[in-house]
Write a protein that holds these residues in place. Structure first.
Motif, PDB file in Angstrom:
ATOM      1  N   GLU A   1       0.813   9.550  11.296  1.00  0.00           N
ATOM      2  CA  GLU A   1      -0.521   9.391  10.717  1.00  0.00           C
ATOM      3  C   GLU A   1      -0.385   9.222   9.207  1.00  0.00           C
ATOM      4  N   ALA A   2      -1.139   8.270   8.665  1.00  0.00           N
ATOM      5  CA  ALA A   2      -0.997   7.961   7.243  1.00  0.00           C
ATOM      6  C   ALA A   2      -2.342   7.929   6.534  1.00  0.00           C
ATOM      7  N   LEU A   3      -2.288   8.196   5.244  1.00  0.00           N
ATOM      8  CA  LEU A   3      -3.437   8.158   4.348  1.00  0.00           C
ATOM      9  C   LEU A   3      -3.091   7.188   3.221  1.00  0.00           C
TER      10      LEU A   3
ATOM     11  N   PRO B   1      -2.632  20.885   7.128  1.00  0.00           N
ATOM     12  CA  PRO B   1      -3.065  22.018   6.306  1.00  0.00           C
ATOM     13  C   PRO B   1      -1.963  22.669   5.464  1.00  0.00           C
ATOM     14  N   ASP B   2      -0.732  22.548   5.881  1.00  0.00           N
ATOM     15  CA  ASP B   2       0.348  23.221   5.149  1.00  0.00           C
ATOM     16  C   ASP B   2       1.112  22.304   4.193  1.00  0.00           C
ATOM     17  N   CYS B   3       0.604  21.110   3.941  1.00  0.00           N
ATOM     18  CA  CYS B   3       1.309  20.179   3.053  1.00  0.00           C
ATOM     19  C   CYS B   3       1.208  20.652   1.599  1.00  0.00           C
ATOM     20  N   ASP B   4       2.161  20.231   0.809  1.00  0.00           N
ATOM     21  CA  ASP B   4       2.225  20.577  -0.605  1.00  0.00           C
ATOM     22  C   ASP B   4       1.519  19.479  -1.405  1.00  0.00           C
ATOM     23  N   THR B   5       0.209  19.631  -1.596  1.00  0.00           N
ATOM     24  CA  THR B   5      -0.574  18.593  -2.267  1.00  0.00           C
ATOM     25  C   THR B   5      -0.123  18.378  -3.709  1.00  0.00           C
ATOM     26  N   GLU B   6       0.296  19.430  -4.385  1.00  0.00           N
ATOM     27  CA  GLU B   6       0.741  19.281  -5.773  1.00  0.00           C
ATOM     28  C   GLU B   6       1.993  18.410  -5.861  1.00  0.00           C
ATOM     29  N   ALA B   7       2.942  18.625  -4.962  1.00  0.00           N
ATOM     30  CA  ALA B   7       4.166  17.812  -4.962  1.00  0.00           C
ATOM     31  C   ALA B   7       3.840  16.349  -4.658  1.00  0.00           C
ATOM     32  N   ILE B   8       2.928  16.118  -3.734  1.00  0.00           N
ATOM     33  CA  ILE B   8       2.545  14.741  -3.397  1.00  0.00           C
ATOM     34  C   ILE B   8       1.838  14.088  -4.578  1.00  0.00           C
ATOM     35  N   ARG B   9       0.928  14.808  -5.225  1.00  0.00           N
ATOM     36  CA  ARG B   9       0.239  14.289  -6.400  1.00  0.00           C
ATOM     37  C   ARG B   9       1.240  13.922  -7.499  1.00  0.00           C
ATOM     38  N   ASP B  10       2.242  14.787  -7.713  1.00  0.00           N
ATOM     39  CA  ASP B  10       3.279  14.518  -8.722  1.00  0.00           C
ATOM     40  C   ASP B  10       4.081  13.270  -8.369  1.00  0.00           C
ATOM     41  N   HIS B  11       4.406  13.112  -7.089  1.00  0.00           N
ATOM     42  CA  HIS B  11       5.172  11.942  -6.665  1.00  0.00           C
ATOM     43  C   HIS B  11       4.367  10.657  -6.870  1.00  0.00           C
ATOM     44  N   LEU B  12       3.083  10.706  -6.560  1.00  0.00           N
ATOM     45  CA  LEU B  12       2.229   9.534  -6.768  1.00  0.00           C
ATOM     46  C   LEU B  12       2.146   9.178  -8.255  1.00  0.00           C
ATOM     47  N   ALA B  13       2.058  10.182  -9.113  1.00  0.00           N
ATOM     48  CA  ALA B  13       2.031   9.935 -10.558  1.00  0.00           C
ATOM     49  C   ALA B  13       3.342   9.305 -11.018  1.00  0.00           C
TER      50      ALA B  13
ATOM     51  N   SER C   1      10.791   3.278   3.569  1.00  0.00           N
ATOM     52  CA  SER C   1      11.160   4.684   3.453  1.00  0.00           C
ATOM     53  C   SER C   1      10.635   5.441   4.660  1.00  0.00           C
ATOM     54  N   SER C   2      11.323   6.512   5.021  1.00  0.00           N
ATOM     55  CA  SER C   2      10.835   7.339   6.125  1.00  0.00           C
ATOM     56  C   SER C   2      10.474   8.731   5.614  1.00  0.00           C
ATOM     57  N   THR C   3      10.113   8.834   4.342  1.00  0.00           N
ATOM     58  CA  THR C   3       9.731  10.111   3.752  1.00  0.00           C
ATOM     59  C   THR C   3       8.213  10.280   3.803  1.00  0.00           C
ATOM     60  N   VAL C   4       7.709  11.317   3.174  1.00  0.00           N
ATOM     61  CA  VAL C   4       6.275  11.596   3.176  1.00  0.00           C
ATOM     62  C   VAL C   4       5.492  10.512   2.433  1.00  0.00           C
ATOM     63  N   ILE C   5       6.088   9.921   1.389  1.00  0.00           N
ATOM     64  CA  ILE C   5       5.468   8.811   0.665  1.00  0.00           C
ATOM     65  C   ILE C   5       6.150   7.525   1.121  1.00  0.00           C
ATOM     66  N   GLN C   6       5.371   6.585   1.672  1.00  0.00           N
ATOM     67  CA  GLN C   6       5.942   5.360   2.232  1.00  0.00           C
ATOM     68  C   GLN C   6       5.149   4.135   1.789  1.00  0.00           C
ATOM     69  N   PRO C   7       5.847   3.067   1.397  1.00  0.00           N
ATOM     70  CA  PRO C   7       5.126   1.818   1.143  1.00  0.00           C
ATOM     71  C   PRO C   7       4.870   1.093   2.465  1.00  0.00           C
TER      72      PRO C   7
ATOM     73  N   ILE D   1       0.870  -1.170   0.000  1.00  0.00           N
ATOM     74  CA  ILE D   1       0.000   0.000   0.000  1.00  0.00           C
ATOM     75  C   ILE D   1       0.910   1.225   0.000  1.00  0.00           C
ATOM     76  N   VAL D   2       0.623   2.181  -0.864  1.00  0.00           N
ATOM     77  CA  VAL D   2       1.370   3.436  -0.885  1.00  0.00           C
ATOM     78  C   VAL D   2       0.666   4.377   0.078  1.00  0.00           C
ATOM     79  N   ARG D   3       1.419   4.862   1.041  1.00  0.00           N
ATOM     80  CA  ARG D   3       0.838   5.724   2.076  1.00  0.00           C
ATOM     81  C   ARG D   3       1.470   7.102   2.043  1.00  0.00           C
ATOM     82  N   VAL D   4       0.642   8.104   2.294  1.00  0.00           N
ATOM     83  CA  VAL D   4       1.128   9.468   2.455  1.00  0.00           C
ATOM     84  C   VAL D   4       1.153   9.743   3.949  1.00  0.00           C
ATOM     85  N   VAL D   5       2.310  10.133   4.433  1.00  0.00           N
ATOM     86  CA  VAL D   5       2.511  10.443   5.849  1.00  0.00           C
ATOM     87  C   VAL D   5       2.960  11.908   5.905  1.00  0.00           C
TER      88      VAL D   5
END
Length: 137
Positions: A31-33, A63-75, A106-112, A20-24
């Motif tokens: 906390e993860a999504l 609230p202050d996360c960079d949704t565009e950067a996360i969306r790009d990383h997921l793509a 990984s210990s970054t914002v995007i984690q498997p 599962i790809v999680r956004v933390v």
């Protein structure tokens, strides 16, 4: 019923692995999504990924996360899984190497997540089912 390669009369089932790809968004909080699935079946010669970002939930969590950067990383994860050159140099690796790169801890914002296993006769359909069950809202 058609005959399988193993002669059992059913459709041949192959082992698969998925994460599962999680956004933390705030790693320190843990906390993860769930935002995607990466599925690999070496025997089925399949590597695929599906992602979807619930931006409303992400912004509620951070609230202050960079949704565009996360969306790009997921793509990019989807492009790497597909072997698309737009995924960068990792996308040019063989499918098993790309899988290991995508599923590496990984210990970054995007984690498997940890890797899970199963059997399937249709890896693409299994990817879709896992995506609907574990990610889609």
């Amino acid at each position: 019923m058609r005959a399988s390669r193993d002669g059992s009369g059913g459709t041949a089932r192959h082992p698969f692995e998925y994460a599962i790809v999680r956004v933390v968004p705030r790693v320190e909080r843990g906390e993860a999504l769930n935002a995607g699935i990466v599925l690999h079946s070496r025997a089925g010669r399949f590597l695929g990924a599906r992602t979807q970002l619930d931006e409303g939930l992400l912004v509620a969590m951070s609230p202050d996360c960079d949704t565009e950067a996360i969306r790009d990383h997921l793509a990019t994860i989807e492009r790497i899984a597909a072997g698309d050159p737009g995924g960068g140099p990792i996308a040019s690796l063989a499918a098993p190497e790309r899988w290991h790169w995508l599923a590496a801890p990984s210990s970054t914002v995007i984690q498997p997540s940890e890797v899970h296993t199963g059997l399937t006769d249709d890896p693409a359909a299994t990817l879709d089912r896992l995506f609907r069950t574990l990610v889609a809202r």
